[in-house]
Design an enzyme around this catalytic site. Structure first.
Site, PDB file in Angstrom:
ATOM      1  N   TYR A  63       1.155   9.014 -14.375  1.00 29.30           N
ATOM      2  CA  TYR A  63       2.164   8.384 -13.507  1.00 29.30           C
ATOM      3  C   TYR A  63       3.595   8.746 -13.930  1.00 29.30           C
ATOM      4  CZ  TYR A  63      -1.286   6.151 -10.684  1.00 29.30           C
ATOM      5  OH  TYR A  63      -2.308   5.958  -9.791  1.00 29.30           O
ATOM      6  N   ARG A  66       4.208  12.045 -12.270  1.00 27.58           N
ATOM      7  CA  ARG A  66       4.366  11.919 -10.810  1.00 27.58           C
ATOM      8  C   ARG A  66       5.678  11.221 -10.454  1.00 27.58           C
ATOM      9  NH1 ARG A  66      -0.664   9.172  -8.609  1.00 27.58           N
ATOM     10  NH2 ARG A  66       0.378   9.507  -6.629  1.00 27.58           N
ATOM     11  N   HIS A 117      -0.249   0.979  -0.789  1.00 26.93           N
ATOM     12  CA  HIS A 117      -0.758   1.279  -2.132  1.00 26.93           C
ATOM     13  C   HIS A 117       0.284   1.120  -3.237  1.00 26.93           C
ATOM     14  CE1 HIS A 117      -4.221   3.795  -0.175  1.00 26.93           C
ATOM     15  NE2 HIS A 117      -4.382   2.496  -0.050  1.00 26.93           N
ATOM     16  N   CYS A 125       2.081  -6.357 -14.710  1.00 29.46           N
ATOM     17  CA  CYS A 125       1.206  -6.740 -15.810  1.00 29.46           C
ATOM     18  C   CYS A 125      -0.250  -6.632 -15.356  1.00 29.46           C
ATOM     19  CB  CYS A 125       1.539  -8.172 -16.236  1.00 29.46           C
ATOM     20  SG  CYS A 125       0.453  -8.764 -17.552  1.00 29.46           S
ATOM     21  N   CYS A 128      -1.142 -10.996 -15.791  1.00 32.86           N
ATOM     22  CA  CYS A 128      -0.441 -12.049 -15.042  1.00 32.86           C
ATOM     23  C   CYS A 128       0.318 -11.429 -13.860  1.00 32.86           C
ATOM     24  CB  CYS A 128       0.501 -12.820 -15.988  1.00 32.86           C
ATOM     25  SG  CYS A 128       2.054 -11.978 -16.340  1.00 32.86           S
ATOM     26  N   CYS A 164       3.157  -7.171 -21.684  1.00 34.18           N
ATOM     27  CA  CYS A 164       3.983  -7.874 -20.703  1.00 34.18           C
ATOM     28  C   CYS A 164       4.977  -8.816 -21.397  1.00 34.18           C
ATOM     29  CB  CYS A 164       3.053  -8.668 -19.784  1.00 34.18           C
ATOM     30  SG  CYS A 164       3.917  -9.740 -18.650  1.00 34.18           S
ATOM     31  N   CYS A 167       3.790 -12.763 -20.284  1.00 32.60           N
ATOM     32  CA  CYS A 167       2.596 -13.441 -20.832  1.00 32.60           C
ATOM     33  C   CYS A 167       2.264 -12.964 -22.252  1.00 32.60           C
ATOM     34  CB  CYS A 167       1.383 -13.240 -19.906  1.00 32.60           C
ATOM     35  SG  CYS A 167       0.746 -11.553 -19.886  1.00 32.60           S
TER      36      CYS A 167
HETATM   37  C1  BJW Z   1      -1.296  18.246   4.815  1.00 36.14           C
HETATM   38  C2  BJW Z   1      -0.378  19.020   4.161  1.00 36.14           C
HETATM   39  C3  BJW Z   1       0.743  19.366   4.893  1.00 36.14           C
HETATM   40  C4  BJW Z   1      -1.915  18.698   2.772  1.00 36.14           C
HETATM   41  N1  BJW Z   1       0.869  18.955   6.152  1.00 36.14           N
HETATM   42  N2  BJW Z   1      -1.177  17.851   6.067  1.00 36.14           N
HETATM   43  C5  BJW Z   1     -15.155   0.675   3.264  1.00 36.14           C
HETATM   44  C6  BJW Z   1     -16.037   1.739   3.274  1.00 36.14           C
HETATM   45  C7  BJW Z   1     -16.202   2.546   2.154  1.00 36.14           C
HETATM   46  C8  BJW Z   1     -15.501   2.313   0.986  1.00 36.14           C
HETATM   47  C9  BJW Z   1     -14.635   1.256   0.970  1.00 36.14           C
HETATM   48  C10 BJW Z   1     -14.472   0.463   2.082  1.00 36.14           C
HETATM   49  N3  BJW Z   1     -13.550  -0.471   1.779  1.00 36.14           N
HETATM   50  C11 BJW Z   1     -13.132  -0.286   0.510  1.00 36.14           C
HETATM   51  C12 BJW Z   1     -13.769   0.763  -0.011  1.00 36.14           C
HETATM   52  C13 BJW Z   1     -13.596   1.282  -1.404  1.00 36.14           C
HETATM   53  C14 BJW Z   1     -12.352   2.106  -1.606  1.00 36.14           C
HETATM   54  C15 BJW Z   1     -12.470   3.361  -0.756  1.00 36.14           C
HETATM   55  O1  BJW Z   1     -11.850   3.522   0.265  1.00 36.14           O
HETATM   56  N4  BJW Z   1     -13.251   4.318  -1.216  1.00 36.14           N
HETATM   57  C16 BJW Z   1     -13.412   5.565  -0.490  1.00 36.14           C
HETATM   58  C17 BJW Z   1     -13.108   6.728  -1.423  1.00 36.14           C
HETATM   59  C18 BJW Z   1     -14.759   5.619   0.111  1.00 36.14           C
HETATM   60  N5  BJW Z   1     -11.138   1.386  -1.292  1.00 36.14           N
HETATM   61  C19 BJW Z   1     -10.556   0.591  -2.174  1.00 36.14           C
HETATM   62  O2  BJW Z   1     -11.028   0.429  -3.285  1.00 36.14           O
HETATM   63  C20 BJW Z   1      -9.292  -0.140  -1.780  1.00 36.14           C
HETATM   64  N6  BJW Z   1      -9.417  -1.512  -2.143  1.00 36.14           N
HETATM   65  C21 BJW Z   1     -10.164  -2.360  -1.461  1.00 36.14           C
HETATM   66  O3  BJW Z   1     -10.694  -2.094  -0.417  1.00 36.14           O
HETATM   67  O4  BJW Z   1     -10.251  -3.582  -2.063  1.00 36.14           O
HETATM   68  C22 BJW Z   1     -11.129  -4.573  -1.540  1.00 36.14           C
HETATM   69  C23 BJW Z   1     -10.891  -5.812  -2.350  1.00 36.14           C
HETATM   70  C24 BJW Z   1     -10.632  -7.001  -1.693  1.00 36.14           C
HETATM   71  C25 BJW Z   1     -10.407  -8.169  -2.440  1.00 36.14           C
HETATM   72  C26 BJW Z   1     -10.431  -8.134  -3.829  1.00 36.14           C
HETATM   73  C27 BJW Z   1     -10.682  -6.934  -4.482  1.00 36.14           C
HETATM   74  C28 BJW Z   1     -10.909  -5.769  -3.736  1.00 36.14           C
HETATM   75  C29 BJW Z   1      -8.097   0.359  -2.571  1.00 36.14           C
HETATM   76  C30 BJW Z   1      -7.761   1.775  -2.289  1.00 36.14           C
HETATM   77  C31 BJW Z   1      -6.590   2.206  -3.168  1.00 36.14           C
HETATM   78  C32 BJW Z   1      -6.381   3.710  -3.134  1.00 36.14           C
HETATM   79  N7  BJW Z   1      -5.454   4.036  -4.153  1.00 36.14           N
HETATM   80  C33 BJW Z   1      -4.960   5.411  -4.250  1.00 36.14           C
HETATM   81  C34 BJW Z   1      -4.059   5.494  -5.494  1.00 36.14           C
HETATM   82  C35 BJW Z   1      -2.720   4.816  -5.222  1.00 36.14           C
HETATM   83  C36 BJW Z   1      -1.757   5.048  -6.310  1.00 36.14           C
HETATM   84  C37 BJW Z   1      -1.432   6.501  -6.472  1.00 36.14           C
HETATM   85  O5  BJW Z   1      -0.945   7.157  -5.544  1.00 36.14           O
HETATM   86  O6  BJW Z   1      -1.670   6.996  -7.572  1.00 36.14           O
HETATM   87  O7  BJW Z   1      -4.234   5.749  -3.086  1.00 36.14           O
HETATM   88  S1  BJW Z   1      -6.242   6.644  -4.294  1.00 36.14           S
HETATM   89  C38 BJW Z   1      -5.405   7.836  -3.338  1.00 36.14           C
HETATM   90  O8  BJW Z   1      -6.030   8.043  -2.045  1.00 36.14           O
HETATM   91  C39 BJW Z   1      -4.043   7.196  -3.029  1.00 36.14           C
HETATM   92  C40 BJW Z   1      -3.784   7.632  -1.634  1.00 36.14           C
HETATM   93  O9  BJW Z   1      -2.817   6.806  -1.029  1.00 36.14           O
HETATM   94  C41 BJW Z   1      -5.149   7.537  -1.020  1.00 36.14           C
HETATM   95  C42 BJW Z   1      -5.317   8.260   0.258  1.00 36.14           C
HETATM   96  O10 BJW Z   1      -5.177   9.603   0.102  1.00 36.14           O
HETATM   97  P1  BJW Z   1      -4.523  10.495   1.237  1.00 36.14           P
HETATM   98  O11 BJW Z   1      -3.121  10.081   1.461  1.00 36.14           O
HETATM   99  O12 BJW Z   1      -5.407  10.542   2.414  1.00 36.14           O
HETATM  100  O13 BJW Z   1      -4.466  11.881   0.468  1.00 36.14           O
HETATM  101  P2  BJW Z   1      -5.552  13.019   0.370  1.00 36.14           P
HETATM  102  O14 BJW Z   1      -5.155  13.881  -0.768  1.00 36.14           O
HETATM  103  O15 BJW Z   1      -6.924  12.473   0.385  1.00 36.14           O
HETATM  104  O16 BJW Z   1      -5.379  13.811   1.716  1.00 36.14           O
HETATM  105  C43 BJW Z   1      -4.212  14.562   1.986  1.00 36.14           C
HETATM  106  C44 BJW Z   1      -4.409  15.213   3.332  1.00 36.14           C
HETATM  107  O17 BJW Z   1      -3.210  15.886   3.668  1.00 36.14           O
HETATM  108  C45 BJW Z   1      -5.539  16.266   3.343  1.00 36.14           C
HETATM  109  O18 BJW Z   1      -6.354  16.048   4.487  1.00 36.14           O
HETATM  110  C46 BJW Z   1      -4.794  17.597   3.444  1.00 36.14           C
HETATM  111  O19 BJW Z   1      -5.511  18.576   4.202  1.00 36.14           O
HETATM  112  C47 BJW Z   1      -3.533  17.170   4.173  1.00 36.14           C
HETATM  113  N8  BJW Z   1      -2.366  18.012   3.877  1.00 36.14           N
HETATM  114  N9  BJW Z   1      -0.876  19.272   2.877  1.00 36.14           N
HETATM  115  C48 BJW Z   1      -0.158  18.198   6.699  1.00 36.14           C
HETATM  116  N10 BJW Z   1       1.677  20.169   4.337  1.00 36.14           N
END
Ligand code: BJW
Length: 286
Positions: A63, A66, A117, A125, A128, A164, A167
Site C-alpha cells: 500500500y 500504491r 472500497h 485500526c 476499534c 492504534c 485503543c
Molecule cells: C481497461 C484499461 C483501460 C485495463 N481502459 N479498461 C457474491 C458472489 C460471489 C462472491 C461474493 C459475493 N458477494 C461477496 C463475495 C465475495 C467477494 C467477491 O466479490 N469475490 C469475488 C472475487 C468472487 N466480495 C467481498 O468479499 C466484498 N465484501 C463482501 O461482500 O462482504 C460481505 C460482508 C457483509 C457483512 C459482514 C462481512 C462481510 C469485499 C470486496 C472488496 C474488494 N476489495 C478490493 C481491494 C480494495 C483495496 C485496494 O484497492 O487495494 O477492491 S479487491 C480489488 O478488486 C479492488 C478493486 O476495487 C476490485 C475490483 O477490481 P476492478 O476494478 O474490476 O479491477 P480489475 O483489475 O479486476 O479489472 C480491471 C479491468 O479494467 C479489466 O477488465 C481490464 O481489462 C480493464 N482495463 N486497462 C479500459 N486503459
C-alpha cells in the site's frame, strides 16, 4: 458510438460503475491481468485481512508503494469527462471501486460519487473504529517509509507497524475494504435510496472493471432491473456473453482515457452548450 451518444442525451438518470481500468491510463496498475502482480505477489491475495494478519509489513509495503504512485499520478481525460458529466446531469451518480483519489482530484462533485472500497489515504485500526486522516495519516506514512528505508532486510517488519493511538491494541492498517469485509453501510444505504428514488435508470456505464467483485458488480444488474441500457468500456475484447450483455447494450473496446470523453462529448456539449473542458490543459496544470 453515435447511437450511444444520442441515447445518453436522452438519459436523465445515469449510473456508472468505475473500476481500476479507469485509472490505468493514469499509469496505475489494475488487479487482474498484466498489472496484477506486485513483486511476484498476486495483488488480490494481498487484499485480504488474512494477508495482513500473516504479514502486516508486506501488506503495508504494497500500500505504501500504491499510495506513492497514486500521489504521483494525474487524473486522466476520462476522470475529467465524468466529473463534467456530473456537473451537467444532476441525476448522474457514480460508484467507484477505486481508492486512488483521482476522481476527487478531477473535481467529481462529492455528492455524485460513492467509494465502495475505501481510500488509500486514510488509516484505520484493525480492532476499534478509530480512523486517521490528513496530516496525522501522513505522519504515520512518513514513519513507515523511514522504517522501510532503514530496514536491513529491505522489508518492513511487523514490529514497525504502529498500534492504534486510541485503543493501544490493534495494529494500524490502510483504510480500504478487503475481501470478506463489509462495505461501508451508509454508502450502501444511500446508493440503495438513489436507485429506488425513481422508477427507472436510463443508462448504466461500466468503465474499466472486470466485473468480478461483489457487491459492486451487482449494481449492473440492479440498473438493468430499472430498465437501463448498459454501456461497457474495456480495453480487452471480452465475449459480451460473459458480461451478460443484451442486444440493446454497447461494448466499447479500447482505452477508457480515449473512449469516455468521446462517449460523453455530445451530452456535455448539448446540455451546457459549451465545449468539453480542455482536459489536456487541466491535466498539465495538475
Ligand atoms: C481497461 C484499461 C483501460 C485495463 N481502459 N479498461 C457474491 C458472489 C460471489 C462472491 C461474493 C459475493 N458477494 C461477496 C463475495 C465475495 C467477494 C467477491 O466479490 N469475490 C469475488 C472475487 C468472487 N466480495 C467481498 O468479499 C466484498 N465484501 C463482501 O461482500 O462482504 C460481505 C460482508 C457483509 C457483512 C459482514 C462481512 C462481510 C469485499 C470486496 C472488496 C474488494 N476489495 C478490493 C481491494 C480494495 C483495496 C485496494 O484497492 O487495494 O477492491 S479487491 C480489488 O478488486 C479492488 C478493486 O476495487 C476490485 C475490483 O477490481 P476492478 O476494478 O474490476 O479491477 P480489475 O483489475 O479486476 O479489472 C480491471 C479491468 O479494467 C479489466 O477488465 C481490464 O481489462 C480493464 N482495463 N486497462 C479500459 N486503459
Amino acid at each position: 458510438m453515435s447511437d450511444f451518444q444520442i441515447h445518453l442525451t436522452e438519459s436523465p438518470r445515469i449510473l456508472a460503475l468505475l473500476g481500476a481500468g479507469l485509472s490505468a491510463p493514469s499509469g496505475l496498475p489494475t488487479f487482474r491481468g498484466a498489472g496484477g502482480l506486485w513483486w511476484m505477489h498476486d495483488a488480490k491475495q494481498l487484499s485480504t485481512p488474512q494477508a495482513f494478519d500473516e504479514n502486516p509489513g508486506l501488506v503495508w509495503e504494497f500500500y505504501l508503494e500504491r499510495r506513492a504512485a497514486a500521489k504521483e499520478a494525474r487524473p486522466n481525460a476520462a476522470h475529467f469527462a465524468l466529473a463534467e458529466l456530473a456537473r451537467r446531469v444532476p441525476e448522474f451518480n457514480a460508484i467507484s471501486m477505486n481508492i486512488d483519489g483521482l476522481s476527487e482530484r478531477a473535481g467529481h462533485p462529492p455528492a455524485q460519487i460513492s467509494f465502495l472500497h475505501g481510500n488509500l489515504f486514510s488509516i484505520r485500526c484493525t480492532t476499534c473504529p478509530h480512523t486517521i486522516h490528513d496530516e496525522a495519516a501522513e505522519a504515520i506514512i512518513a514513519a513507515l517509509t523511514t522504517a522501510l528505508a532503514h530496514s536491513s532486510t529491505s522489508n518492513l517488519s511487523a514490529a514497525s507497524v504502529p498500534t492504534c493511538p486510541a485503543c493501544h491494541t490493534g495494529l494500524l492498517r490502510p483504510g480500504v475494504v478487503w475481501f470478506g469485509e463489509a462495505l461501508p453501510s451508509a454508502t450502501l444505504a444511500s446508493l440503495y435510496a438513489w436507485i429506488e428514488a425513481a422508477p427507472s435508470i436510463d443508462t448504466m456505464l461500466v468503465i474499466g472493471t472486470s466485473a468480478e467483485v461483489y457487491p459492486a458488480t451487482a449494481y449492473i444488474e440492479a440498473a438493468r432491473k430499472k430498465l437501463a441500457r448498459v454501456a461497457v468500456v474495456n480495453i480487452e475484447q471480452e465475449d459480451p456473453g460473459l458480461l451478460g450483455l443484451e442486444e440493446q447494450d454497447w461494448y466499447f473496446q479500447g482505452d477508457a482515457g480515449d473512449l469516455v470523453p468521446e462517449m460523453l462529448k455530445k451530452v456535455v456539449e448539448e446540455l451546457g452548450n459549451v465545449e468539453l473542458i480542455d482536459v489536456k490543459k487541466i491535466t498539465e496544470v495538475i
